[in-house]
Design a protein around this motif. Structure first.
Motif, PDB file in Angstrom:
ATOM      1  N   LEU A 150       0.841  -1.195   0.000  1.00 35.66           N
ATOM      2  CA  LEU A 150       0.000   0.000   0.000  1.00 35.66           C
ATOM      3  C   LEU A 150       0.873   1.240   0.000  1.00 35.66           C
ATOM      4  CD1 LEU A 150      -2.617  -1.010   2.750  1.00 35.66           C
ATOM      5  CD2 LEU A 150      -2.777  -1.375   0.274  1.00 35.66           C
ATOM      6  N   GLY A 151       0.548   2.200  -0.879  1.00 36.04           N
ATOM      7  CA  GLY A 151       1.389   3.387  -0.993  1.00 36.04           C
ATOM      8  C   GLY A 151       0.617   4.687  -0.964  1.00 36.04           C
ATOM      9  N   LYS A 152       1.287   5.755  -0.554  1.00 36.10           N
ATOM     10  CA  LYS A 152       0.715   7.099  -0.571  1.00 36.10           C
ATOM     11  C   LYS A 152       1.830   8.082  -0.912  1.00 36.10           C
ATOM     12  CE  LYS A 152       1.509   8.107   4.344  1.00 36.10           C
ATOM     13  NZ  LYS A 152       0.878   8.553   5.611  1.00 36.10           N
ATOM     14  N   TYR A 209       5.732   3.283   0.476  1.00 37.18           N
ATOM     15  CA  TYR A 209       4.928   2.071   0.621  1.00 37.18           C
ATOM     16  C   TYR A 209       5.121   1.366   1.954  1.00 37.18           C
ATOM     17  CZ  TYR A 209       4.259   2.444  -4.432  1.00 37.18           C
ATOM     18  OH  TYR A 209       3.936   2.891  -5.681  1.00 37.18           O
ATOM     19  N   LEU A 210       4.043   0.684   2.346  1.00 35.65           N
ATOM     20  CA  LEU A 210       4.129  -0.358   3.360  1.00 35.65           C
ATOM     21  C   LEU A 210       4.277  -1.687   2.632  1.00 35.65           C
ATOM     22  CD1 LEU A 210       1.198   0.573   5.795  1.00 35.65           C
ATOM     23  CD2 LEU A 210       3.614   1.149   6.047  1.00 35.65           C
ATOM     24  N   THR A 211       5.067  -2.585   3.179  1.00 37.93           N
ATOM     25  CA  THR A 211       5.170  -3.924   2.598  1.00 37.93           C
ATOM     26  C   THR A 211       3.964  -4.756   3.036  1.00 37.93           C
ATOM     27  OG1 THR A 211       6.359  -4.860   4.476  1.00 37.93           O
ATOM     28  CG2 THR A 211       7.683  -3.805   2.739  1.00 37.93           C
ATOM     29  N   ASN A 249     -10.434   7.201   0.358  1.00 31.60           N
ATOM     30  CA  ASN A 249      -9.483   6.106   0.135  1.00 31.60           C
ATOM     31  C   ASN A 249      -8.113   6.485   0.695  1.00 31.60           C
ATOM     32  OD1 ASN A 249     -11.706   5.586  -1.462  1.00 31.60           O
ATOM     33  ND2 ASN A 249     -10.544   4.809  -3.187  1.00 31.60           N
ATOM     34  N   ARG A 250      -7.600   5.655   1.555  1.00 31.02           N
ATOM     35  CA  ARG A 250      -6.257   5.864   2.105  1.00 31.02           C
ATOM     36  C   ARG A 250      -5.797   4.573   2.773  1.00 31.02           C
ATOM     37  NH1 ARG A 250      -6.657  10.495   6.620  1.00 31.02           N
ATOM     38  NH2 ARG A 250      -4.778   9.488   7.437  1.00 31.02           N
ATOM     39  N   ILE A 251      -4.536   4.531   3.169  1.00 30.84           N
ATOM     40  CA  ILE A 251      -3.941   3.315   3.725  1.00 30.84           C
ATOM     41  C   ILE A 251      -4.714   2.815   4.936  1.00 30.84           C
ATOM     42  CG2 ILE A 251      -1.944   2.477   5.031  1.00 30.84           C
ATOM     43  CD1 ILE A 251      -0.147   3.896   3.029  1.00 30.84           C
ATOM     44  N   TYR A 267       0.515  -4.219  -5.996  1.00 25.96           N
ATOM     45  CA  TYR A 267       0.487  -3.129  -5.025  1.00 25.96           C
ATOM     46  C   TYR A 267      -0.518  -2.061  -5.431  1.00 25.96           C
ATOM     47  CZ  TYR A 267       3.949  -1.063  -8.275  1.00 25.96           C
ATOM     48  OH  TYR A 267       4.619  -0.596  -9.383  1.00 25.96           O
ATOM     49  N   ILE A 268      -0.916  -1.249  -4.440  1.00 31.28           N
ATOM     50  CA  ILE A 268      -1.959  -0.243  -4.600  1.00 31.28           C
ATOM     51  C   ILE A 268      -1.421   1.101  -4.129  1.00 31.28           C
ATOM     52  CG2 ILE A 268      -4.262   0.483  -3.820  1.00 31.28           C
ATOM     53  CD1 ILE A 268      -4.769  -2.572  -3.244  1.00 31.28           C
ATOM     54  N   GLY A 269      -1.625   2.114  -4.958  1.00 34.49           N
ATOM     55  CA  GLY A 269      -1.290   3.474  -4.556  1.00 34.49           C
ATOM     56  C   GLY A 269      -2.575   4.277  -4.440  1.00 34.49           C
ATOM     57  N   PHE A 270      -2.694   5.079  -3.404  1.00 35.38           N
ATOM     58  CA  PHE A 270      -3.908   5.868  -3.204  1.00 35.38           C
ATOM     59  C   PHE A 270      -3.749   7.256  -3.810  1.00 35.38           C
ATOM     60  CE2 PHE A 270      -3.969   2.590  -0.012  1.00 35.38           C
ATOM     61  CZ  PHE A 270      -5.281   2.138  -0.090  1.00 35.38           C
ATOM     62  N   TYR A 271      -4.805   7.713  -4.443  1.00 38.04           N
ATOM     63  CA  TYR A 271      -4.744   9.040  -5.052  1.00 38.04           C
ATOM     64  C   TYR A 271      -4.589  10.101  -3.967  1.00 38.04           C
ATOM     65  CZ  TYR A 271      -9.560  10.707  -4.019  1.00 38.04           C
ATOM     66  OH  TYR A 271     -10.703  11.152  -3.416  1.00 38.04           O
TER      67      TYR A 271
END
Length: 687
Positions: A98-100, A110-112, A146-148, A328-332
């Motif tokens: 998960l990334g921001k 990112y978090l792993t 939407n967020r981590i 993996y997912i990145g949040f806007y």
């Protein structure tokens, strides 16, 4: 989206007439070398479904199964949302999950997978210390963009058999209050103090609410305000730290356990809470992966930009697919204006979107080049050339047209998109074809409902036919049932779309009346959508059952079908069609397209000001004529065409309560708002 339009138009303008000859030469040379090869067909485009008897159809891929029944899950290792995440954890334990990003000039951090697992476990342990029980009748509200932390809270609930209940702003304070009371919710996780304040505004009428956990640090004012109502305010970090100090062993759910209650906003009345189990999600995952498995192998390098609301199942399904595959997912960034910048930085490989955005982008592109013969010719040639390949099942982005015209759109989306999925509403064939050409990747239209997790049907990879929403997922069956009032008969391959399978909900939470209206005794979900089986076995959506009304001559009118056609007019941004059972014709409320009118009006001697423009009878007549032409092309009968229209300068929106959060018209509210206007239109036309 305007940035994409501007760059495309600029690129087209840079090419000029000389490039036309170059394009032709290069294209001819390429074809002489044998040309590109089509992507493998996952399904026979001309034989997409099999008849299982009784009007029930399944995907023709079901022939591979020994028993003709819906697929329950992709594997025994992925039978709950918790075990689905563990699949990704095994593949990508120390890889990004998960990334921001902190701003437009920053990269994603990112978090792993291991960090996500550890933090979710710690947060859940903190919830248990607050007295919450790890069992499927413990409801945790999530009220956030939407967020981590949204996903951390969700994964915490998944690992400890608790149930997530998403809340969102556009439900309104009354609806949020209704949901909290209905579920007797004690704990809500919020992102900001602003949302906490919204919950506290109705604190006196939500006695079950005892704890609010804030992702950002709560303000002292909010803490004091909450204390006055007997509500405890804690920070997300505080709950997580307390749990980390006393970790609890996970309490994995069973497939039959409730995973989430997803409340649909609806167009009137209280929202309905769709109950979805872990098994429902596992079945949906199986159906989705089976759909794409032979052409797209989602894995460790795949990523997704999370911007569609996590409170809705379309977005949560895509994220479930990514987490299962170890991607993996990145949040806007939280600002839609920054969406393109986020995509350029993240470079996603999966791009879920909605027709509303795609329709307008395509329309702007064409409207911006229509005054230049060279630009229009080049764009038309580019689309027609690539479309001839699309019709052969070819998807690529290395042609001369990608270099001259379409490359900028691809790069604006990060340059790595290999799957674009559109859903939530019908999309015109020409829009879908345009993006198949422009993006050079698999572009598919899907159809589904919250009550079936999300997807029910979709176009399979390699299917080069158009004008339909594909065939059923292998996790569900579809049948059409008679709607005699609208003259739709299953014997003629037309009727209401009904869905059955392990991805289908068992009903609405504490609402047996609505459950009985939508789910029959055999477990079939009655969607309210009208479909047609095409000769190739694919499903085409042609109407809606819910909003029909009858005119004086006894003819039934389906306004959403008419509105969907009228907005294809270059002048129309939004349309609302209504009628009276004592009248012979329909009337319409039209919101002109502000951007188109800003270009069109001064060139045709009309004021640019939208208020003045909407008062012009001449402008109204021009727009009405174009709308009626669109209706004629669509084969509308005389009674389906509007008799007259009223131009309204202000767009229908969620903020003015005329649209639902998924941008569907709130028909009761629109009817009430424009009641006197429509009455005046009837009077003016002597009806």
């Amino acid at each position: 989206m305007d940035a994409v339009k501007d760059l495309l138009v600029t690129r087209v303008g840079q090419v000029g007439a000389g490039a036309l000859a170059v394009a032709g030469t290069v294209a001819a040379s390429y074809l002489l070398k044998g040309g590109p090869k089509p992507i493998p067909l996952v399904i026979d485009p001309y034989n997409q479904t099999i008849d299982l008897g009784g009007g029930v159809r399944g995907c023709s891929k079901m022939k591979e199964f020994k028993e003709k029944k819906p697929l329950e899950r992709i594997s025994d290792e992925a039978d709950t949302l918790y075990s689905i995440f563990l699949c990704g954890l095994k593949k990508s334990r120390n890889r990004k999950c998960l990334g921001k990003r902190a701003g437009p000039s920053n990269e994603y951090e990112y978090l792993t997978y291991q960090q996500v697992y550890d933090r979710a476990r710690a947060f859940a342990s903190g919830l248990i210390q607050l007295g919450l029980k790890p069992q499927p009748d413990t409801f945790i509200g999530i009220y956030s963009i939407n967020r981590i932390e949204w996903v951390l809270a969700e994964q915490a609930c998944n690992a400890y058999s608790m149930v997530t209940v998403p809340l969102y702003d556009t439900l309104g304070p009354t609806a949020c209050q209704y949901i909290i009371n209905l579920t007797e919710m004690a704990t809500v996780v919020c992102d900001t103090s602003t949302r906490v304040e919204k919950l506290l505004d109705s604190a006196e009428t939500t006695p079950s609410l005892k704890t609010i956990i804030v992702m950002d640090d709560p303000t002292s004012d909010v803490i004091q305000q909450a204390e006055s109502h007997g509500i405890k305010i804690l920070s997300f970090a505080e709950v997580e730290a307390n749990g980390k100090a006393k970790l609890q062993i996970p309490v994995p759910p069973k497939p039959s356990d409730l995973a989430t209650i997803s409340f649909t906003s609806g167009t009137t009345g209280d929202p309905k809470g769709v109950m979805l189990t872990h098994g429902n999600f596992a079945a949906e995952l199986g159906g989705f992966l089976y759909l794409i498995r032979e052409i797209l192998d989602f894995g460790l390098e795949d990523c997704h930009l999370s911007y569609l609301p996590l409170a809705h199942l379309f977005e949560r399904t895509i994220e479930m697919v990514m987490l299962h595959g170890g991607g993996y997912i990145g949040f806007y960034s939280g600002d839609v204006a920054m969406l393109i910048n986020d995509m350029q930085t993240l470079k996603p490989t999966v791009f879920p979107t909605v027709p509303r955005l795609l329709n307008k982008l395509r329309d702007r592109v064409y409207a911006s080049v229509k005054n230049s013969t060279i630009k229009s010719c080049l764009l038309d040639w580019a689309v027609s050339s690539k479309l001839s390949e699309v019709r052969k099942g070819i998807a690529r982005r290395d042609s001369i047209w990608d270099r001259l015209v379409f490359g900028k759109i691809q790069n604006m989306l990060g340059g790595r998109v290999k799957l674009m999925i559109t859903g939530s509403a019908p999309i015109p064939v020409e829009t879908l074809d345009f993006f198949k050409c422009a993006l050079g990747c698999m572009v598919a239209e899907g159809y589904g409902q919250t009550e079936a997790v999300s997807g029910v049907t979709a176009q399979f990879p390699g299917d080069f036919t158009t004008g339909h929403v594909g065939s059923p997922f292998v996790c569900n069956l579809v049948k059409l049932v008679d709607v005699p009032d609208m003259n739709y008969l299953a014997s003629e391959n037309k009727g209401e779309v009904c869905v059955y399978g392990p991805n289908v909900s068992q009903g609405y939470y504490k609402n047996p009346e609505k459950t009985a209206e939508v789910f029959d005794k055999d477990g079939w979900l009655h969607t309210g959508d009208i479909g047609e089986w095409l000769p190739n076995g694919a499903l085409k959506l042609i109407d809606r059952k819910k909003h029909i009304f009858k005119l004086a001559q006894g003819e039934y009118v389906a306004p959403e079908k008419i509105e969907g056609t009228y907005v294809r007019s270059q002048f129309v941004a939004q349309a609302f069609v209504d009628g009276d059972s004592l009248k012979m014709s329909c009337m319409g409320i039209v919101v002109p397209d502000a951007e188109v009118m800003a270009l069109w009006a001064p060139n045709n001697g009309f004021p640019v000001d939208m208020e003045l423009l909407c008062k012009s009878e001449q402008v109204k007549d021009i727009i009405l004529k174009d709308m009626l032409e669109q209706g004629k092309k669509a084969g509308f009968k005389g009674f389906e065409q509007v008799k007259d229209i009223y131009l309204h300068p202000e767009p229908f929106s969620v903020d003015n309560d005329l649209l639902t959060p998924t941008f569907k018209s709130k028909r009761p509210q629109l009817r009430l708002k424009f009641k006197s206007v429509i009455e005046e239109l009837y009077k003016k036309n002597n009806m």
